[in-house]
Enzyme design. Structure first.
Site, mmCIF file in Angstrom:
data_model
loop_
_atom_site.group_PDB
_atom_site.id
_atom_site.type_symbol
_atom_site.label_atom_id
_atom_site.label_comp_id
_atom_site.label_asym_id
_atom_site.label_seq_id
_atom_site.Cartn_x
_atom_site.Cartn_y
_atom_site.Cartn_z
ATOM 1 N N CYS A 1 35.031 37.877 47.365
ATOM 2 C CA CYS A 1 35.729 38.220 46.113
ATOM 3 C C CYS A 1 36.680 37.106 45.695
ATOM 4 O O CYS A 1 36.813 36.821 44.497
ATOM 5 C CB CYS A 1 36.474 39.545 46.272
ATOM 6 S SG CYS A 1 35.350 40.960 46.346
ATOM 7 N N GLU B 1 36.625 44.520 43.560
ATOM 8 C CA GLU B 1 37.051 43.387 42.727
ATOM 9 C C GLU B 1 35.861 42.801 41.970
ATOM 10 O O GLU B 1 35.949 42.468 40.787
ATOM 11 C CB GLU B 1 37.679 42.282 43.582
ATOM 12 C CG GLU B 1 38.923 42.702 44.351
ATOM 13 C CD GLU B 1 38.610 43.212 45.748
ATOM 14 O OE1 GLU B 1 37.642 43.987 45.923
ATOM 15 O OE2 GLU B 1 39.345 42.846 46.667
ATOM 16 N N CYS C 1 32.028 44.994 46.483
ATOM 17 C CA CYS C 1 33.475 45.239 46.548
ATOM 18 C C CYS C 1 34.013 45.602 45.165
ATOM 19 O O CYS C 1 33.458 45.197 44.132
ATOM 20 C CB CYS C 1 34.212 43.995 47.021
ATOM 21 S SG CYS C 1 33.962 43.589 48.745
#
Ligand code: THU
Length: 138
Positions: free
Chosen positions: A96, A61, A59
């Site tokens: 995340c 993030e 991801c």
């Protein structure tokens, strides 16, 4: 009335949008950009990086956080911005949130889209009772 991006988050928002341009997402088709601000005021960006072995996807993030740690070592995160073209804006996924908690339990998380619509949250609101490094010491 949808909340528009506050001026104080503009630099982080622009960094997340710039990182989003590099998203590698041929499987989902969703381009995600993220940017974190450290307690020292430094900004690092990241984008989602997918993989043909879908579970190997990273991801945006986490890529931003990992880039910062790789560049400067032990960081404290004060703000995290995640930007997609979605309405409503996407908040960070569960993994995340856990990774943000490791480096910034007090962090402010801003979920935004390309129109500047945003939702401002504290990590503790979206990850209550987080597992933290302190649990390992007790
Ligand atoms: N994605 C992120 O980059 N951040 C999130 O918090 C949620 C999901 C990415 C992963 C995948 O490339 C795509 O969005 C669809 O799940």
């Amino acid at each position: 009335m949808k909340k528009q991006m506050p001026e104080k988050y503009m630099a982080l928002y622009e960094a997340a949008k710039a990182a989003r341009a590099n998203a590698y997402s041929p499987y989902s088709g969703h381009k995600v950009g993220a940017a974190i601000k450290t307690a020292d005021g430094e900004i690092y960006g990241g984008c989602n990086i997918e993989n043909s072995s879908y579970g190997a996807t990273n991801c945006a993030e986490r890529v931003a956080i990992q880039s910062a740690v790789a560049a400067i070592g032990g960081i404290r995160i004060s703000e995290v911005m995640v930007v997609t073209d979605a309405t409503p804006p996407w908040p960070p996924c569960g993994i995340c949130r856990q990774v943000i908690a490791e480096f910034g339990g007090e962090a402010t998380v801003i979920a935004a889209n390309l129109s500047g619509e945003c939702r401002v949250m504290k990590l503790a609101e979206i990850l209550p009772d987080a597992f933290t490094p302190e649990h390992l010491t007790k």
